[in-house]
Design an enzyme around this catalytic site. Structure first.
Site, PDB file in Angstrom:
ATOM      1  N   SER A  59     -12.598  -4.254  18.035  1.00  0.00           N
ATOM      2  CA  SER A  59     -13.916  -4.764  17.682  1.00  0.00           C
ATOM      3  C   SER A  59     -13.860  -5.269  16.241  1.00  0.00           C
ATOM      4  CB  SER A  59     -14.940  -3.625  17.826  1.00  0.00           C
ATOM      5  OG  SER A  59     -16.222  -4.045  17.429  1.00  0.00           O
ATOM      6  N   LYS A  88     -13.362  -8.302  20.464  1.00  0.00           N
ATOM      7  CA  LYS A  88     -14.825  -8.311  20.499  1.00  0.00           C
ATOM      8  C   LYS A  88     -15.317  -8.728  19.123  1.00  0.00           C
ATOM      9  CE  LYS A  88     -17.960  -4.455  20.393  1.00  0.00           C
ATOM     10  NZ  LYS A  88     -18.406  -3.230  21.110  1.00  0.00           N
ATOM     11  N   LYS A  93     -18.495  -9.275  16.597  1.00  0.00           N
ATOM     12  CA  LYS A  93     -19.903  -8.997  16.345  1.00  0.00           C
ATOM     13  C   LYS A  93     -20.589 -10.316  16.018  1.00  0.00           C
ATOM     14  CE  LYS A  93     -19.910  -4.454  16.679  1.00  0.00           C
ATOM     15  NZ  LYS A  93     -20.747  -3.749  17.652  1.00  0.00           N
ATOM     16  N   ASP A 134     -20.665  -9.057  20.756  1.00  0.00           N
ATOM     17  CA  ASP A 134     -21.623  -7.941  20.762  1.00  0.00           C
ATOM     18  C   ASP A 134     -22.696  -8.221  19.729  1.00  0.00           C
ATOM     19  OD1 ASP A 134     -22.977  -5.544  20.861  1.00  0.00           O
ATOM     20  OD2 ASP A 134     -21.270  -4.284  20.286  1.00  0.00           O
ATOM     21  N   GLU A 191     -22.480  -8.557  24.915  1.00  0.00           N
ATOM     22  CA  GLU A 191     -22.935  -7.164  24.899  1.00  0.00           C
ATOM     23  C   GLU A 191     -24.272  -7.027  24.175  1.00  0.00           C
ATOM     24  OE1 GLU A 191     -19.863  -4.605  23.391  1.00  0.00           O
ATOM     25  OE2 GLU A 191     -21.186  -2.875  23.162  1.00  0.00           O
ATOM     26  N   ASP A 214     -24.976  -1.662  26.295  1.00  0.00           N
ATOM     27  CA  ASP A 214     -24.444  -0.563  25.488  1.00  0.00           C
ATOM     28  C   ASP A 214     -25.627   0.344  25.130  1.00  0.00           C
ATOM     29  OD1 ASP A 214     -23.565   1.077  23.409  1.00  0.00           O
ATOM     30  OD2 ASP A 214     -22.764  -0.515  22.155  1.00  0.00           O
ATOM     31  N   LYS A 216     -20.093   4.942  26.583  1.00  0.00           N
ATOM     32  CA  LYS A 216     -19.790   5.771  25.413  1.00  0.00           C
ATOM     33  C   LYS A 216     -20.195   7.186  25.772  1.00  0.00           C
ATOM     34  CE  LYS A 216     -20.420   2.109  21.978  1.00  0.00           C
ATOM     35  NZ  LYS A 216     -21.315   1.524  20.951  1.00  0.00           N
ATOM     36  N   GLY A 254     -16.592   2.245  21.584  1.00  0.00           N
ATOM     37  CA  GLY A 254     -16.173   3.053  20.435  1.00  0.00           C
ATOM     38  C   GLY A 254     -17.305   3.198  19.445  1.00  0.00           C
TER      39      GLY A 254
HETATM   40  O1  OSB Z   1     -22.003  -1.581  19.362  1.00  0.00           O
HETATM   41  O2  OSB Z   1     -20.118  -0.959  20.084  1.00  0.00           O
HETATM   42  C1  OSB Z   1     -20.964  -0.962  19.193  1.00  0.00           C
HETATM   43  C2  OSB Z   1     -19.573   0.771  16.085  1.00  0.00           C
HETATM   44  C3  OSB Z   1     -20.665   1.542  15.704  1.00  0.00           C
HETATM   45  C4  OSB Z   1     -21.827   1.462  16.438  1.00  0.00           C
HETATM   46  C5  OSB Z   1     -21.903   0.607  17.540  1.00  0.00           C
HETATM   47  C6  OSB Z   1     -20.819  -0.150  17.939  1.00  0.00           C
HETATM   48  C7  OSB Z   1     -19.645  -0.092  17.164  1.00  0.00           C
HETATM   49  C8  OSB Z   1     -18.468  -0.899  17.444  1.00  0.00           C
HETATM   50  C9  OSB Z   1     -17.148  -0.401  16.929  1.00  0.00           C
HETATM   51  O3  OSB Z   1     -18.513  -1.969  18.007  1.00  0.00           O
HETATM   52  C10 OSB Z   1     -16.237  -0.019  18.009  1.00  0.00           C
HETATM   53  C11 OSB Z   1     -15.090   0.787  17.486  1.00  0.00           C
HETATM   54  O4  OSB Z   1     -15.186   2.025  17.403  1.00  0.00           O
HETATM   55  O5  OSB Z   1     -14.070   0.201  17.151  1.00  0.00           O
HETATM   56 MG    MG Z   2     -22.070  -2.388  21.299  1.00  0.00          MG
END
Ligand code: OSB
Ligand code: MG
Length: 380
Positions: free
Chosen positions: A136, A162, A164, A189, A214, A239, A263, A291
């Site tokens: 990510s 992924k 953001k 995401d 996402e 999510d 998760k 994650g």
């Molecule tokens: O939206 O998946 C998410 C990290 C913190 C809170 C929400 C998210 C995330 C990540 C990081 O996308 C994923 C990772 O642990 O590498």
């Molecule tokens: Mg997410």
């Protein structure tokens, strides 16, 4: 199971780089590591995924401590636990607070696997010997930075990327990435940064062969996402708004293109995760393991979960070294060619290094689970 006490350790850790999403930028994490200890001094471990602030969900580092200490542990004192699957029933009188429930339940699952002498993956019915993972990438100050990060991750073999996104930082970003990396498995995401009125902007993403988008809409929405799906070819993944099997069933009823980000913390633990897994498997709903910027203990739990067959898409469990200068487990989680070899030793399969744990611990509390009046102590 002969659980005698629980140690709550609050740890403070600093990530190598800030991680920026549409809702926050963070470089420091404060979280509780839970150790559940039985009468033979065997330990089970899990770590809380709650953030320091309620930006991702309602729960926080300290709400998790409060619920564990003042509500969940007293409930455990009144119960006899013979199998970790019973823990979610015992906790079911508590509404919400899934991350608090999950961190205790996860530690009990690890302990149970160790008592049985099997890996956590085996204990939950997982069969994969290795799991494929992606990475990510947080929002960056410029596109070049994103491109060079992707180049580095591709060299390391990660199976998907992924990105953001947020309003003003979406279609052009994806377009720029696709120009340089036309064929990689790519998804985005939005962490709830858009509204239904943004459908036409999000529909532009249909041109870039994304595996999924996402959680573009509200953190607590399932219904509008299904409406949005009618405007998009790219599948939508949920999510933030999936907290239980019931939520997944409703989301799938409304949208047959649904993809599930699982998760463990968000859904209240491994037992609920297994129910969601079985439903997704039976209905051919694609799923993957998300994650929450975990340390190694959390990564180990995610790896075990990903060994189940419905986890067909690469998850977010990157290597420990992606976020941390030093992890608190040994060995660290290593990714080679985008693959993690699933440990086969009992429990989570990675040893907690007490010295390294101690170095990041800022407070520690021991809670007795054995109560004079409890049937457990009467039985033992
Ligand atoms: O939206 O998946 C998410 C990290 C913190 C809170 C929400 C998210 C995330 C990540 C990081 O996308 C994923 C990772 O642990 O590498
Ligand atoms: Mg997410």
């Amino acid at each position: 199971m002969g659980i005698e006490r629980i140690i709550l350790r609050k740890v403070r850790v600093k990530m190598k780089n800030p991680f920026r999403t549409s809702f926050s930028s963070q470089q420091t994490r404060e979280l509780y590591v839970v150790e559940v200890i039985d009468k033979n001094n065997l330990s089970g471990w899990c770590e809380s995924v709650a953030g320091m602030y309620p930006w991702y969900s309602e729960e926080t580092t300290e709400s998790v401590r409060h619920i564990i200490e003042d509500i969940l542990v007293p409930l455990m004192r009144k119960s006899v636990i013979t199998h970790p699957k019973e823990v979610s029933n015992i906790f079911s009188v508590v509404r919400g607070n899934n991350m608090a429930k999950a961190v205790v339940e996860g530690a009990v699952w690890d302990l149970f696997s160790k008592q049985q002498g099997i890996s956590l993956a085996q204990a939950i019915g997982g069969t994969k010997k290795e799991v494929e993972v992606g990475v990510s990438i947080g929002l960056q100050d410029d596109v070049q930075k994103t491109l060079s990060l992707i180049a580095m991750y591709m060299k390391e073999g990660y199976k998907r990327v992924k990105l953001k996104i947020e309003p003003g930082n979406d279609v052009e970003l994806v377009q720029a990435v696709r120009e340089v990396f036309p064929d990689i498995q790519l998804m985005v995401d939005a962490n709830s940064a858009y509204a239904l009125e943004d459908a036409s902007q999000l529909a532009k993403l249909d041109h870039y062969n994304l595996t999924m988008i996402e959680q573009p809409l509200a953190y607590n929405d399932i219904f509008d996402h299904a409406d949005l799906q009618k405007e998009l070819k790219t599948p939508l993944c949920l999510d933030e708004s999936l907290h239980s099997l019931d939520d997944v069933i409703k989301a799938y009823k409304l949208n047959k293109n649904l993809i599930v980000n699982l998760k463990i913390g968000r859904v209240g633990g491994i037992t609920e995760s297994l129910k969601i897994h079985d439903y997704c498997l039976a209905h051919n709903i694609p799923m993957w393991c998300g994650g929450m910027l975990e340390l190694g203990i959390g990564r180990a739990h995610n790896i075990a979960m990903t060994t189940l067959p419905a986890f067909t898409l690469p998850g977010d469990t990157a290597a420990s070294s992606n976020y941390w200068l030093e992890d608190i487990i040994e060995p660290e989680v290593i990714v080679e060619d985008g693959i993690i070899k699933v440990p086969t030793t009992p429990g989570i399969g990675y040893a907690v290094n007490y010295e390294k744990l101690k170095a990041v611990t800022i407070s520690e509390k021991v809670l007795s689970v054995v109560d004079e009046k409890s049937s457990y102590s009467a039985l033992s």
